[in-house]
Motif scaffolding. Sequence first.
Motif, mmCIF file in Angstrom:
data_model
loop_
_atom_site.group_PDB
_atom_site.id
_atom_site.type_symbol
_atom_site.label_atom_id
_atom_site.label_comp_id
_atom_site.label_asym_id
_atom_site.label_seq_id
_atom_site.Cartn_x
_atom_site.Cartn_y
_atom_site.Cartn_z
ATOM 1 N N ALA A 16 40.380 -0.292 37.401
ATOM 2 C CA ALA A 16 41.364 -0.296 36.310
ATOM 3 C C ALA A 16 42.251 0.941 36.363
ATOM 4 O O ALA A 16 43.464 0.870 36.108
ATOM 5 C CB ALA A 16 40.641 -0.384 34.962
ATOM 6 N N LEU A 17 41.648 2.114 36.720
ATOM 7 C CA LEU A 17 42.440 3.341 36.797
ATOM 8 C C LEU A 17 43.461 3.273 37.921
ATOM 9 O O LEU A 17 44.558 3.838 37.820
ATOM 10 C CB LEU A 17 41.517 4.546 36.998
ATOM 11 N N VAL A 37 37.401 8.577 34.601
ATOM 12 C CA VAL A 37 38.335 8.687 33.479
ATOM 13 C C VAL A 37 38.505 10.154 33.086
ATOM 14 O O VAL A 37 39.625 10.636 32.850
ATOM 15 C CB VAL A 37 37.822 7.860 32.283
ATOM 16 N N LEU A 38 37.385 10.885 33.050
ATOM 17 C CA LEU A 38 37.446 12.301 32.702
ATOM 18 C C LEU A 38 38.241 13.096 33.740
ATOM 19 O O LEU A 38 39.023 13.992 33.411
ATOM 20 C CB LEU A 38 36.016 12.853 32.571
ATOM 21 N N VAL A 61 41.518 14.734 32.283
ATOM 22 C CA VAL A 61 41.155 16.075 31.827
ATOM 23 C C VAL A 61 41.007 17.048 32.986
ATOM 24 O O VAL A 61 41.657 18.101 33.046
ATOM 25 C CB VAL A 61 39.849 16.034 30.993
ATOM 26 N N LEU A 62 40.134 16.730 33.946
ATOM 27 C CA LEU A 62 39.840 17.677 35.024
ATOM 28 C C LEU A 62 41.051 17.926 35.916
ATOM 29 O O LEU A 62 41.415 19.074 36.205
ATOM 30 C CB LEU A 62 38.660 17.173 35.855
ATOM 31 N N HIS A 63 41.654 16.853 36.401
ATOM 32 C CA HIS A 63 42.749 17.022 37.349
ATOM 33 C C HIS A 63 43.944 17.754 36.733
ATOM 34 O O HIS A 63 44.510 18.665 37.364
ATOM 35 C CB HIS A 63 43.190 15.670 37.908
ATOM 36 N N PRO A 64 44.381 17.432 35.510
ATOM 37 C CA PRO A 64 45.488 18.219 34.932
ATOM 38 C C PRO A 64 45.144 19.694 34.797
ATOM 39 O O PRO A 64 46.023 20.553 34.959
ATOM 40 C CB PRO A 64 45.693 17.566 33.553
ATOM 41 N N THR A 65 43.895 20.023 34.531
ATOM 42 C CA THR A 65 43.512 21.431 34.414
ATOM 43 C C THR A 65 43.569 22.120 35.761
ATOM 44 O O THR A 65 44.074 23.249 35.906
ATOM 45 C CB THR A 65 42.091 21.540 33.832
ATOM 46 N N VAL A 66 43.032 21.425 36.796
ATOM 47 C CA VAL A 66 43.043 22.012 38.145
ATOM 48 C C VAL A 66 44.468 22.141 38.669
ATOM 49 O O VAL A 66 44.822 23.111 39.366
ATOM 50 C CB VAL A 66 42.187 21.157 39.099
ATOM 51 N N ALA A 67 45.326 21.177 38.365
ATOM 52 C CA ALA A 67 46.690 21.161 38.909
ATOM 53 C C ALA A 67 47.635 22.115 38.193
ATOM 54 O O ALA A 67 48.781 22.290 38.622
ATOM 55 C CB ALA A 67 47.254 19.739 38.834
#
Length: 721
Positions: free
Chosen positions: A232-233, A99-100, A104-110
């Motif tokens: 679920a994700l 979920v994180l 959170v992590l992927h939008p920051t990296v992308a």
Amino acid sequence: MASAVALLVGVRLYQPRRPGLWYWFAAGQVLAVLGDITYDYYLYGLGDEPYPSIADAFYLASYPLRFTGLLLLSRRRQPGGETGRLIDAAIAAIGLGLVLWTFVLHPTVADGSAPALERVISTVYPVADLLLLVMLAWMFTDRRGRTPSSRLLNAAAATLLAADTSYSVAIVYFNADPFPLDAMFIASSLLWAAAALHPSMAADTGVVRLPSTEHSVARLCVPAACSLLGPALLLTPYAGKNTLNSTVIAYGTIVLIMLTVARMAMILTQLKTQSHDMETLAMQDEMTGLANRRRFENALRTAMAGGSAQVALLGLNGFKNVNDELGRPVGDHALASLAQRLARTVPDGALLARIGGDEFAVLLPGRSSSESGSLATQLAAQLREPVHACGHDLLVGAGIGVAGGERDDPMEVLRRAEAAMYAAKRAGQAYRRWDPALDEQSTGHARLGAEMRIALDTGQFQVVYQPIVAYPEGRVAAVEALVRWEHPQRGTVSPAQFVPVAEQNGLIIELGAWILRTACRRMARWRAELGGSAPDKVSVNVSARQLAGPGFATTVADILAETGLPPHHLAVEVTETSVFEGGQAVTTLHELRKIGVQIALDDFGTGHSSLGLLQTVPVDILKVDKSFVDNVTEAGRHSVIAEALIQISTELGMTAVAEGVETAEQADALHQLGYTLLQGYHFSRPLAEPDFGRRPTTTGGMTTAAVVGQAHPGLQDATMR
């Protein structure tokens, strides 16, 4: 900074056994303070907000220090359950980590518009939060004692995680000013301080254990819910728009499934092991390690279903007194020692079990009666040697009952062995084999007990009195109260028949109280009506079961008060066997002595360790048994013993009474030895209304006593003993 100081103050104030983890927390807090100072210098001193900056180095460096403190807090000092906790923590961390990552992590990296260093630093913060998440999951699955201080630490770490995550979400999704989130960071610092200042911070949670809740509902539901986060994700539109997201979530889901399967397998294995352990405990006696009653009965059923079996039931004698006088630890140690000794005697193929507090049983499948009898003899021999327990050498007797059968009801075989055991105890035998006569006797006892109940309610019992004469003057110095039963159909029932039954079924308590009350009331009336002609004392026989009751002395005091009889006009007669084992019986006699009641030791010389009893039992009167009186006129052993007993009583300041005097020659011989108080059929049989006005006559120069009532020489009275 105040929070860091509070951490150090808490260590100094409460001095926990493991102060190191608190120093790690304090160090992490200090680094966070240095980060704040650096950031404020940039912001208010230079008017700049660089990102990343040296402040971030301090902030990030504080994480490993806090992780170390949490690791020390969560560390176990006792092995067991670590693998399961690791898997549970991994499932929770991976599920929440997905979920994180997704939000959170992927939008920051992308975010390609930001510089590389900024993206790296922005990624490190959530990764550190992810590690913090793993640590929190680890601590959550720890079943050890959770103190208020440890809960505050959990809240502090969780608040820090929520603050960092909210900070990233506010910047990535809303491009908002994260300044209001500083309240969450401040709250985290306050929680660290509160945890250190709470007195429970000194509790050593590394060694404290609570009752096991290894497979509680929460322990199972939380990992299960986290394992469903991955699938679920995958179903959310946001995750499916990006290939990288989908790949990470897919691999994470696979790992979650594998961990869940491994955890379920581990739980099934643990449950199977625990089930086996519980079954073993359910079939085993905890104290001795032997089989318990349930296992014995199951084995007996199996043996009887397949053929024949013999059962030997062993019951210890007077073992309750060991616990009462020496303490239960001594008794437990003695039982364990006896169990080991019996186990060495039992042959191969037999089952030895402890089926009660002081009862053991041996099952011999397919054995003969002679083999079971031989084993019973060996078991009895093993109990002749003293048992050493906690510095005490204890001689513990036992009665053994033996019974057997072929394809009989298992519980019936066990009942027969129990009946034989009690018969062996009553007869003082090493062991006894069951026979139908025992059941007939038990049935007769049960019927007689029921009739005794009716007799008590309808007034069939009667108290009679046998004089104790002061010789040679012939004055009635005292009387002994005896009970008689005139049955409507049976006629006169001997006390030798009904008293043992009353002892066994407990009616002796009520019957004895009735005899005592009746005798005291009659004695008070005699003294009021006859004055100086009345006897000085009435003696009443008291059973072992009455003495064993802690309230008997109070009962006697109440009866004396009710009847108005002064205590010194009452004597309580007890036998040596009733007080031989000590315990409550001797305590009761001391209580009676304190209120002024005299103690008479009946049938003296025929019981156990008579001289030793005179040192422990408060005795005022020795009643010399009839067996020493019968041949007192002849030179030999009996006259010597009778003479020794009067000398002992005189030297110890006691009064001696010779029982069973049937002839004038016996009375004169006893008088020459020094006896002045005599009792027996030569003087009177027990009567409901004795005549205290008669006096002795002198015939042919020999002083003899006139009978009080009608004498029956040659007969021995059966009293309530």
